[in-house]
Scaffold this motif. Structure first.
Motif, PDB file in Angstrom:
ATOM      1  N   PHE A  44       0.738  -1.544   0.156  1.00 50.91           N
ATOM      2  CA  PHE A  44      -0.081  -0.158  -0.174  1.00 50.91           C
ATOM      3  C   PHE A  44       0.922   1.349   0.012  1.00 50.91           C
ATOM      4  CE2 PHE A  44      -2.526  -3.227   1.795  1.00 50.91           C
ATOM      5  CZ  PHE A  44      -3.774  -3.006   1.233  1.00 50.91           C
ATOM      6  N   CYS A  51      -1.371   4.561   1.059  1.00 52.86           N
ATOM      7  CA  CYS A  51      -2.777   3.969   1.700  1.00 52.86           C
ATOM      8  C   CYS A  51      -3.550   4.844   3.071  1.00 52.86           C
ATOM      9  CB  CYS A  51      -3.122   3.232   0.797  1.00 52.86           C
ATOM     10  SG  CYS A  51      -5.510   2.433   0.701  1.00 52.86           S
ATOM     11  N   GLY A  53      -5.946   3.561   3.870  1.00 51.99           N
ATOM     12  CA  GLY A  53      -7.199   2.210   3.627  1.00 51.99           C
ATOM     13  C   GLY A  53      -6.468   0.779   4.212  1.00 51.99           C
ATOM     14  N   SER A  54      -5.615   1.231   4.149  1.00 49.86           N
ATOM     15  CA  SER A  54      -4.007   0.022   3.870  1.00 49.86           C
ATOM     16  C   SER A  54      -4.533  -1.083   5.721  1.00 49.86           C
ATOM     17  CB  SER A  54      -2.720   0.119   4.800  1.00 49.86           C
ATOM     18  OG  SER A  54      -2.121   0.513   5.403  1.00 49.86           O
ATOM     19  N   ALA A  57      -7.728  -2.478   4.826  1.00 47.23           N
ATOM     20  CA  ALA A  57      -7.698  -3.235   4.082  1.00 47.23           C
ATOM     21  C   ALA A  57      -6.963  -4.879   3.949  1.00 47.23           C
ATOM     22  CB  ALA A  57      -6.794  -2.713   2.675  1.00 47.23           C
ATOM     23  N   GLN A  58      -6.086  -4.766   5.384  1.00 45.15           N
ATOM     24  CA  GLN A  58      -5.495  -5.716   5.655  1.00 45.15           C
ATOM     25  C   GLN A  58      -6.685  -6.697   6.454  1.00 45.15           C
ATOM     26  OE1 GLN A  58      -1.770  -4.142   6.932  1.00 45.15           O
ATOM     27  NE2 GLN A  58      -0.390  -4.162   5.412  1.00 45.15           N
ATOM     28  N   ILE A  60      -9.813  -6.612   6.873  1.00 43.73           N
ATOM     29  CA  ILE A  60     -11.172  -6.970   6.031  1.00 43.73           C
ATOM     30  C   ILE A  60     -10.771  -8.298   4.693  1.00 43.73           C
ATOM     31  CG2 ILE A  60     -12.873  -6.524   3.905  1.00 43.73           C
ATOM     32  CD1 ILE A  60     -13.168  -5.243   7.033  1.00 43.73           C
ATOM     33  N   LEU A  61      -9.552  -8.125   4.255  1.00 42.32           N
ATOM     34  CA  LEU A  61      -8.595  -9.298   3.687  1.00 42.32           C
ATOM     35  C   LEU A  61      -8.931 -10.276   3.857  1.00 42.32           C
ATOM     36  CD1 LEU A  61      -7.965  -9.760   0.427  1.00 42.32           C
ATOM     37  CD2 LEU A  61      -5.491  -9.879   1.878  1.00 42.32           C
TER      38      LEU A  61
END
Length: 113
Positions: A44, A51, A53-54, A57-58, A60-61
């Protein structure tokens, strides 16, 4: 560097540096199981312009991937091995796209209905 200089980081080259990674061209996701190895990945970006939102994102992934695995049955369309060669582009797409079919597992129908 002079003030106002735009610096472009070549993340592709950094992620394939043999001084940093053992066998950098091989697909080995288990290498990121160690915390210190995961810190070498710049998915990211870094610094002030990384980013925002990193973190989300990590987190939620894993949830999204786990849900796809748990809720669906997956099959390849063909019987040939999956070709892992990289194509060209910023996101490093697969050279030959993977074709897969998913079918909802029976318990999912009970939840949705």
């Amino acid at each position: 560097m002079p003030r106002g200089t735009t610096l472009l980081v070549n993340a592709w080259a950094i992620h394939r540096d043999p001084n940093t990674w053992d066998d950098p061209d091989s697909f080995k996701p288990e290498r990121f199981e160690k915390e210190e190895e995961a810190q070498k990945l710049m998915a990211f970006g870094l610094g002030r312009r990384s980013c925002p939102g990193s973190g989300l994102a990590q987190r939620i992934l894993g949830l999204a991937l786990g849900s796809l695995i748990q809720c669906f049955e997956w099959e390849r369309v063909g019987k040939e091995e999956v070709d892992m060669k990289e194509g060209t582009g910023n996101t490093v797409p697969k050279a030959i796209p993977l074709k897969a079919v998913c079918k909802a597992r029976p318990f999912l129908h009970n939840i949705i209905s």
